[in-house]
Design a protein around this motif. Sequence first.
Motif, PDB file in Angstrom:
ATOM      1  N   LEU A  23       1.028  23.265  -6.008  1.00 39.83           N
ATOM      2  CA  LEU A  23       0.226  22.239  -6.589  1.00 39.83           C
ATOM      3  C   LEU A  23       0.038  21.987  -5.008  1.00 39.83           C
ATOM      4  CD1 LEU A  23       2.451  21.047  -9.297  1.00 39.83           C
ATOM      5  CD2 LEU A  23      -0.309  21.704  -9.491  1.00 39.83           C
ATOM      6  N   ALA A  24       0.763  21.591  -3.829  1.00 41.47           N
ATOM      7  CA  ALA A  24       0.514  20.695  -2.772  1.00 41.47           C
ATOM      8  C   ALA A  24      -0.459  21.712  -1.818  1.00 41.47           C
ATOM      9  CB  ALA A  24       1.894  20.912  -1.706  1.00 41.47           C
ATOM     10  N   THR A  25      -0.189  23.105  -1.958  1.00 37.65           N
ATOM     11  CA  THR A  25      -0.739  23.504  -1.460  1.00 37.65           C
ATOM     12  C   THR A  25      -2.555  23.833  -1.912  1.00 37.65           C
ATOM     13  OG1 THR A  25       0.837  25.304  -0.462  1.00 37.65           O
ATOM     14  CG2 THR A  25      -1.150  26.272  -0.656  1.00 37.65           C
ATOM     15  N   ALA A  26      -2.466  23.949  -3.420  1.00 43.13           N
ATOM     16  CA  ALA A  26      -4.112  24.194  -3.878  1.00 43.13           C
ATOM     17  C   ALA A  26      -4.549  23.240  -3.804  1.00 43.13           C
ATOM     18  CB  ALA A  26      -3.536  24.917  -5.416  1.00 43.13           C
ATOM     19  N   LEU A  27      -3.791  21.421  -4.004  1.00 41.81           N
ATOM     20  CA  LEU A  27      -4.653  19.834  -4.169  1.00 41.81           C
ATOM     21  C   LEU A  27      -5.322  19.320  -2.594  1.00 41.81           C
ATOM     22  CD1 LEU A  27      -3.282  18.373  -7.041  1.00 41.81           C
ATOM     23  CD2 LEU A  27      -4.830  19.955  -6.374  1.00 41.81           C
ATOM     24  N   GLY A  28      -4.473  20.174  -1.223  1.00 39.19           N
ATOM     25  CA  GLY A  28      -4.371  19.848   0.004  1.00 39.19           C
ATOM     26  C   GLY A  28      -3.747  18.847   0.872  1.00 39.19           C
ATOM     27  N   PHE A  29      -2.495  18.260  -0.369  1.00 36.61           N
ATOM     28  CA  PHE A  29      -1.686  18.095   0.257  1.00 36.61           C
ATOM     29  C   PHE A  29      -0.247  18.010   0.799  1.00 36.61           C
ATOM     30  CE2 PHE A  29      -0.413  17.612  -4.613  1.00 36.61           C
ATOM     31  CZ  PHE A  29       0.318  17.502  -3.969  1.00 36.61           C
ATOM     32  N   ASP A  30       0.908  17.964   1.564  1.00 32.91           N
ATOM     33  CA  ASP A  30       1.777  18.052   2.603  1.00 32.91           C
ATOM     34  C   ASP A  30       2.755  18.623   2.681  1.00 32.91           C
ATOM     35  OD1 ASP A  30      -1.284  18.013   4.843  1.00 32.91           O
ATOM     36  OD2 ASP A  30      -0.452  16.124   3.991  1.00 32.91           O
TER      37      ASP A  30
END
Length: 711
Positions: A204-211
Amino acid sequence: MRDLLRAYFSRRTLVYIYNLFFSISRKLLTSFPLSLLMPESNDGADAESEAVPLLDLSKPSLPISFPIKSLKDLKSRSYFDSFHFQFNRSTVPLRGSSDGLPNRPRVLVCHDMKGGYVDDKWVQGCENDAGFAIWHWYLMDVFVYFSHSLVTLPPPCWTNTAHRHGVKVLGTFITEWDEGKATCKEMLATKESAQMYAERLAELATALGFDGWLINIENEIDEEQIPNLKEFVSHLTKVLHISTPGALVIWYDSVTVRGDLQWQDQLTELNKPFFDLCDGIFMNYTWKENYPQLSAEVAGDRKFDVYMGIDVFGRGSFAGGQWNVNAALDLLKRHNLSAAMFAPGWVYETAQPPNFLTAQNKWWSLVEKSWGIVQTYPQVLPFYSDFNQGFGYHVSLEGRQLSDAPWYNISCQSLQPLLEFNEDNKDIIQVTVDARESSFNGGGNIAFRGKLEGDTSFTTRLFKTHLQLSSSPITVSYSVKSDETSKIGILLSFSSPSHETKSILVAPQEPIRRFDDLLLQCLTTSPQTVSEWTVHETDLVMDGYTLTEISAFCYRPENSTKEAEYVALLGHISIKDHVQYQQKPETLLPSSPWVIEAHDVELVPGNSGSKILRAKLEWRQKDVEDSVFPRYNVYAEKTKSTDVRPRKVLEKPRSETVFLGVAHVPVYYVAELVVESEVKGVRFVVQTCGKDGSWCKLDDSPTLLVILDGL
């Protein structure tokens, strides 16, 4: 109700009350149904904190951000099947180095505003110009978006603007109360299940661009499942570091390695095993004065990874939070530990006087005085800011107003100036960001108002920078709206490799001789009038120098005797190198053609014979991978003809042309476009905007004509 209680009691007290309540309620169940003892599920406060409409997330609707509330939905990856997924991706890369955090004490800010997902849930923005916003990004390193749902996914507006300023963004994974204990029992049933759920969070973090993630387990854990909990933390950290270099996993000081819900308030042998498996620990906020020193000793060479919690509401926090937050920060700074400020929305939620903008600037000034500035920008070119704070009362483009409707969209926030707050108002010129005044671009500006007599000048900081320059010329431009007696120049401060300082004033010709006593070198500008604004521009070469500060320089014309108020608006500042400057706006469209399509088109009856058009617009460039611009302006032009032959749209939109809004991904949902009975089609126009503040001409922008007959 639970959020209301949190405003007045610490979590430790709430847990005690909660457990006591349920021990009593179980004894009463034989005489009273539990429903009489529990608050209604649609309590007003709870309804506001959830702030997510009940709708079918797989069907087209106005895009929203929302949390994942169950392990079932997390496991099934159903989020990626929702209509809203593609709208929720952050497209702004993290400014600066993404490898890791700086090797110094850091500041983490945990959002927690009214339970989350309020005005910020509307991905394309909303009309509440009074929504909550943060613009002091230069005072923090990490931003956590927090709610009390199982998986809190940061709305892309926060990630976009935080990344723009160099701040990392984390979502929150939280379990609490009896429901949380049951969730953990299922999640940690096996080592494999713990790894699987960790991988879902990383995805989820990678797909949505947060860290990364804040992990907050605020319930007891069966002791035999502690090894799987440790595996969950360890595996999440490892997978995230691979998929998103520089990502963070931070553990919250709550459940211990023995499975007890027992906040330590310091780093001990009961929470350090989790700290050892991830990138840091967010310490509970009821610590005592000597706990920072003790924690630093336990952390050793990782003391910067210990974030001592400060509850801005107070609630048992050292020094009481609120307007005394600097006392806790001062103590932490002395011990070289990091700080984690929880719920700075206190200023907004409690309506601190005299108004939100002033109170917000005053509160953050305490942070700056205690901790200092931690983010400097620009560090690379191009640099552009129109001082947009992410909300306003109109939208402009090159001084021409596109819309006069109030709006809120944090994604639109440009690089924020580092304005100094002076409560005593002793400065001769008051400097504010004033969204109600005219704007050159977007919806912001910096307003300068006050008294300025004779040859007096006034200088104020706008940006702290660290921009290394080469032999390539740079072009500096800025826009001003004022009368002939209120002038603004831009003061640039430089440092040489030998640490010698130099200042250059970029301004109209008048001040060259008058300010020689200030040891300023002056460069004249070439002014151009654009829609009641004057755009100033000049070139310079500072080979080997580093630009360290950008300031505004206010003055009167020579021999001015005017005693009226000094009033001037600064609309934007732009710095480009010579190559970037030569790239004109029309070259924003590469040679590869664009494809723009409409999906999920729907035409439904409206009022007085009109109809409502809904459609999802998507666009891309043929044969170009990842051709994502930082921003797109979307327009609609209603036509009374079905002539589909290509034609030029007017650079100045006609009365039939409507500015719909802004997209930060190559997709936009048209939700409620009213079309009158005589309208035969709607021509949509997508205008690309560059990161240097330039934009493509409407004549050259991709268009799509949607014919209404047959819908």
